[in-house]
Design a protein around this motif. Sequence first.
Motif, PDB file in Angstrom:
ATOM      1  N   ASN A 139      36.417   1.636  31.447  1.00  0.00           N
ATOM      2  CA  ASN A 139      37.428   2.693  31.394  1.00  0.00           C
ATOM      3  C   ASN A 139      38.146   2.870  32.731  1.00  0.00           C
ATOM      4  O   ASN A 139      39.001   3.731  32.862  1.00  0.00           O
ATOM      5  CB  ASN A 139      36.830   4.013  30.905  1.00  0.00           C
ATOM      6  CG  ASN A 139      35.691   4.507  31.768  1.00  0.00           C
ATOM      7  OD1 ASN A 139      35.020   3.719  32.430  1.00  0.00           O
ATOM      8  ND2 ASN A 139      35.475   5.802  31.791  1.00  0.00           N
ATOM      9  N   ASN A 199      33.772  15.405  32.641  1.00  0.00           N
ATOM     10  CA  ASN A 199      33.688  15.406  31.190  1.00  0.00           C
ATOM     11  C   ASN A 199      32.487  14.621  30.648  1.00  0.00           C
ATOM     12  O   ASN A 199      32.177  13.532  31.130  1.00  0.00           O
ATOM     13  CB  ASN A 199      34.973  14.822  30.609  1.00  0.00           C
ATOM     14  CG  ASN A 199      35.120  15.132  29.133  1.00  0.00           C
ATOM     15  OD1 ASN A 199      34.402  14.563  28.306  1.00  0.00           O
ATOM     16  ND2 ASN A 199      35.997  16.068  28.820  1.00  0.00           N
ATOM     17  N   LEU A 256      32.120  12.937  27.979  1.00  0.00           N
ATOM     18  CA  LEU A 256      32.363  11.638  27.334  1.00  0.00           C
ATOM     19  C   LEU A 256      32.078  10.482  28.294  1.00  0.00           C
ATOM     20  O   LEU A 256      31.930   9.340  27.873  1.00  0.00           O
ATOM     21  CB  LEU A 256      33.803  11.551  26.839  1.00  0.00           C
ATOM     22  CG  LEU A 256      34.143  12.416  25.629  1.00  0.00           C
ATOM     23  CD1 LEU A 256      35.640  12.386  25.358  1.00  0.00           C
ATOM     24  CD2 LEU A 256      33.368  11.956  24.398  1.00  0.00           C
ATOM     25  N   LYS A 257      31.988  10.780  29.601  1.00  0.00           N
ATOM     26  CA  LYS A 257      31.748   9.716  30.580  1.00  0.00           C
ATOM     27  C   LYS A 257      30.263   9.422  30.769  1.00  0.00           C
ATOM     28  O   LYS A 257      29.908   8.411  31.378  1.00  0.00           O
ATOM     29  CB  LYS A 257      32.383  10.091  31.923  1.00  0.00           C
ATOM     30  CG  LYS A 257      33.899  10.230  31.841  1.00  0.00           C
ATOM     31  CD  LYS A 257      34.488  10.485  33.225  1.00  0.00           C
ATOM     32  CE  LYS A 257      35.986  10.715  33.154  1.00  0.00           C
ATOM     33  NZ  LYS A 257      36.582  10.813  34.510  1.00  0.00           N
ATOM     34  N   PHE A 306      44.987   6.464  29.259  1.00  0.00           N
ATOM     35  CA  PHE A 306      43.988   5.716  28.495  1.00  0.00           C
ATOM     36  C   PHE A 306      43.858   6.377  27.126  1.00  0.00           C
ATOM     37  O   PHE A 306      43.383   7.497  27.010  1.00  0.00           O
ATOM     38  CB  PHE A 306      42.654   5.728  29.238  1.00  0.00           C
ATOM     39  CG  PHE A 306      41.546   4.945  28.575  1.00  0.00           C
ATOM     40  CD1 PHE A 306      41.808   3.855  27.757  1.00  0.00           C
ATOM     41  CD2 PHE A 306      40.221   5.303  28.789  1.00  0.00           C
ATOM     42  CE1 PHE A 306      40.778   3.133  27.162  1.00  0.00           C
ATOM     43  CE2 PHE A 306      39.179   4.596  28.203  1.00  0.00           C
ATOM     44  CZ  PHE A 306      39.460   3.509  27.388  1.00  0.00           C
ATOM     45  N   LEU A 365      38.412   7.397  25.895  1.00  0.00           N
ATOM     46  CA  LEU A 365      36.965   7.480  26.132  1.00  0.00           C
ATOM     47  C   LEU A 365      36.198   7.578  24.818  1.00  0.00           C
ATOM     48  O   LEU A 365      34.995   7.349  24.778  1.00  0.00           O
ATOM     49  CB  LEU A 365      36.641   8.692  27.012  1.00  0.00           C
ATOM     50  CG  LEU A 365      37.061   8.577  28.475  1.00  0.00           C
ATOM     51  CD1 LEU A 365      36.853   9.906  29.190  1.00  0.00           C
ATOM     52  CD2 LEU A 365      36.276   7.471  29.169  1.00  0.00           C
ATOM     53  N   THR A 376      35.784   3.398  23.411  1.00  0.00           N
ATOM     54  CA  THR A 376      35.632   2.345  24.436  1.00  0.00           C
ATOM     55  C   THR A 376      35.154   1.021  23.824  1.00  0.00           C
ATOM     56  O   THR A 376      35.410  -0.038  24.395  1.00  0.00           O
ATOM     57  CB  THR A 376      34.638   2.790  25.524  1.00  0.00           C
ATOM     58  OG1 THR A 376      33.496   3.360  24.900  1.00  0.00           O
ATOM     59  CG2 THR A 376      35.269   3.828  26.456  1.00  0.00           C
ATOM     60  N   LEU A 418      37.324  -2.055  23.770  1.00  0.00           N
ATOM     61  CA  LEU A 418      37.576  -2.879  24.966  1.00  0.00           C
ATOM     62  C   LEU A 418      36.409  -3.818  25.290  1.00  0.00           C
ATOM     63  O   LEU A 418      36.482  -4.585  26.249  1.00  0.00           O
ATOM     64  CB  LEU A 418      37.841  -1.978  26.176  1.00  0.00           C
ATOM     65  CG  LEU A 418      39.099  -1.115  26.137  1.00  0.00           C
ATOM     66  CD1 LEU A 418      39.135  -0.201  27.346  1.00  0.00           C
ATOM     67  CD2 LEU A 418      40.340  -1.989  26.082  1.00  0.00           C
TER      68      LEU A 418
END
Lengths: 422, 422
Positions: A167, A377, A379-380, B343, B379, B382, B385
């Motif tokens: 990302n 966040n 989502l990371k 993104f 996100l 992902t 990718l």
Amino acid sequence: MALAYELRCRECGKTYPNTPLSICDACFSPLEVHCDLEAARGSFTREKIAQGPDSMWRYKALLPVPEDYVPATPAGWTPLLAAPRLASRIGAKNLYIKNDAVCLPTLSFKDRVVSVALANAQIFGFDTVGCSSTGNLANAVAAQAARLGLKTYILVPSDLEPAKILNTQVYGAKLVRIDGNYDHVNRLCSQIAERYNWGFVNVNLRPYYAEGSKTVGYEIAEQLGWRLPDNIVCPMAGGSLITKIKKAFKELIALGLVEEKEVRFFGAQATGCSPISTAVKTGADHIEPQRPSTIARSLAIGNPADGIYAARAIRESGGWAEDVSDVEIVSAIQELAETEGIFTETAGGVTTAVTARLYAHGRIKADDLTVTCITGNGLKTTDALAGAYEVERAVRPRLSDFEAYIEEQTEDRAILEGASVR
Amino acid sequence: MALAYELRCRECGKTYPNTPLSICDACFSPLEVHCDLEAARGSFTREKIAQGPDSMWRYKALLPVPEDYVPATPAGWTPLLAAPRLASRIGAKNLYIKNDAVCLPTLSFKDRVVSVALANAQIFGFDTVGCSSTGNLANAVAAQAARLGLKTYILVPSDLEPAKILNTQVYGAKLVRIDGNYDHVNRLCSQIAERYNWGFVNVNLRPYYAEGSKTVGYEIAEQLGWRLPDNIVCPMAGGSLITKIKKAFKELIALGLVEEKEVRFFGAQATGCSPISTAVKTGADHIEPQRPSTIARSLAIGNPADGIYAARAIRESGGWAEDVSDVEIVSAIQELAETEGIFTETAGGVTTAVTARLYAHGRIKADDLTVTCITGNGLKTTDALAGAYEVERAVRPRLSDFEAYIEEQTEDRAILEGASVR
């Protein structure tokens, strides 16, 4: 027209014209941007700020950029949310969340510092920028540099999972794997920055970069109706954020935008990497480096550059620091999401768990106006939740089967009983 | 005080008082909220809107909520960004991106519709809400319901990977796995909503829910300085969004907030699920359902509820629809990130790739003012990718090794040569 800011050594006070430099050549202490408050007084007023953009650039007059600087990307200006449901769970009565989990453009407070760093990269004429990071910082640099048309290099230790940085690579940033640890990577970044016309946001651009954190403090004060809170709870990695929020509040007081007030600062770390909170708790006058071991990777800096300044800011304010285990971090992530609908990364779990403990231990009084800073966040860092929820049996698609399934679950039975059947 | 909106059948025009109902009992066509423009005229002015909050609720006067409704969470009011670098790549000259990849609070445009649906769930006295979804919709419902203290049920087909919904379960939503496909799940939702006092946002609350999409149109017009664009490019799943943006523009024209103008609407789908774009291209007067097979899961609705209305809106406007392959979707995700630092999820890849094709085929003229709608954050997808970037060799942490590594890479050699060596 002369700029209203310059570089100044934090220790010996030596001043420098604006240049990509982060260490004082006289005493090897860190350099900091000093803004001329008097020069800003005319343009940094409540009225002019209110007329500014819905972004951190509404505070441009106290950021190290020229007056006529036009930002390419909106950043910052995140919600300050009352958190009544979380508050009632942890014994607070007046709790707010500064929610940088939704900071534009890449969902962490790093967007603020990178915005200011890249503004200066352009001013210094750099065509290539970079950083050593795999997380929020790399995200922010790659995304904002892409929009500016700058080439980006992200240097990382080679033992890191490449999957973690998809990302960041998506923005076209060039990933370079370095056969060493972060100390090696950072030293190499300094050498590259020294030799080539490249801007590393947290190396040669660091003094400008760091000023971006002040906007968290400006926003909190403005969103509280131009007043300061009693307490700030802030996560600590390198230790810079907490010192810059304090700097922002001092500037607002000096300019008469808020009433003078002694805000208490509280620092949050993961026990697996707690050099600053340990120093605060033990009263040590120096930071003992640690080898990080925690799921809170975005806070895992074992030898924090601004650690001693953060510890000092906390002590002088009458605040405190705490650290929490990885298990506490995960359950705090869940508690914040369940009560306020905010999904934060592991660092936000640290801050939330520490906030709860500060109330539980009486370090923060229930009635105090407290702002806790969520900086990234969820989502990371979804890995942190792996295995947290068990997979239950599938239900046949019939109302009777659904009702039977609900009946099985004591916690949910009350709902159907309570429900008014039409 | 009587509310300024009611339900009305889209086909037979039968009206209903406000109630959780989505299908006309006279002709079984979908019900839609009809707002009384005259009643709103006084409070829906440029001045009053500008004084409103930095959220979609600045348009409250034309949303189906009482005048005194106070939202719990900021939602919407996302950036409209000029996209010069993407534009130059695809032969556009006046391209803007409506960036709901950063929509508050859960990073997709579904936050807009869910905000309005849950407002009405509270008005109707529901204590439990839900939906059938694993993606953006489930995220938005779970997060916003948590903050409102509503209990949430997410019903999903049992063959879905549980991992995909950790970021919805974290909000405390109860996941129920149904042994069937989405048709089965949706039918069960209707039965539950029918029998119990539960609000399913896209079932019995659907007419209210759908109105939230109008705010995308209001924001685009206001952010363009109260004027309409020449073209809108919009992704299509169920087909509702494009019809609601058109409705928003009509309302703004009727109220005199923008000059009358024929905006052309363009629809974007993935070839692996393209019932609406197929209907537009073939000129069919009905939608032929498809079995979805595409990485763009958030658009994979084989039998779109509003498909026929979307196709009609596109045809009447003089627009067009296109669909793109999964390979094109992934490279468009990369192109948008590399050029504008945005993104997006696979749906945004669809919209970006279709936008490029519309310019390439001359369906959109280079000089037109065109807005392309990005609806979700990368996100969340992902996986798309995975394998896109190869892992290169590690470099020893020495300047000479780094320089040798850069030298190896023709694309990068120019940089060091061009760099001014200090």
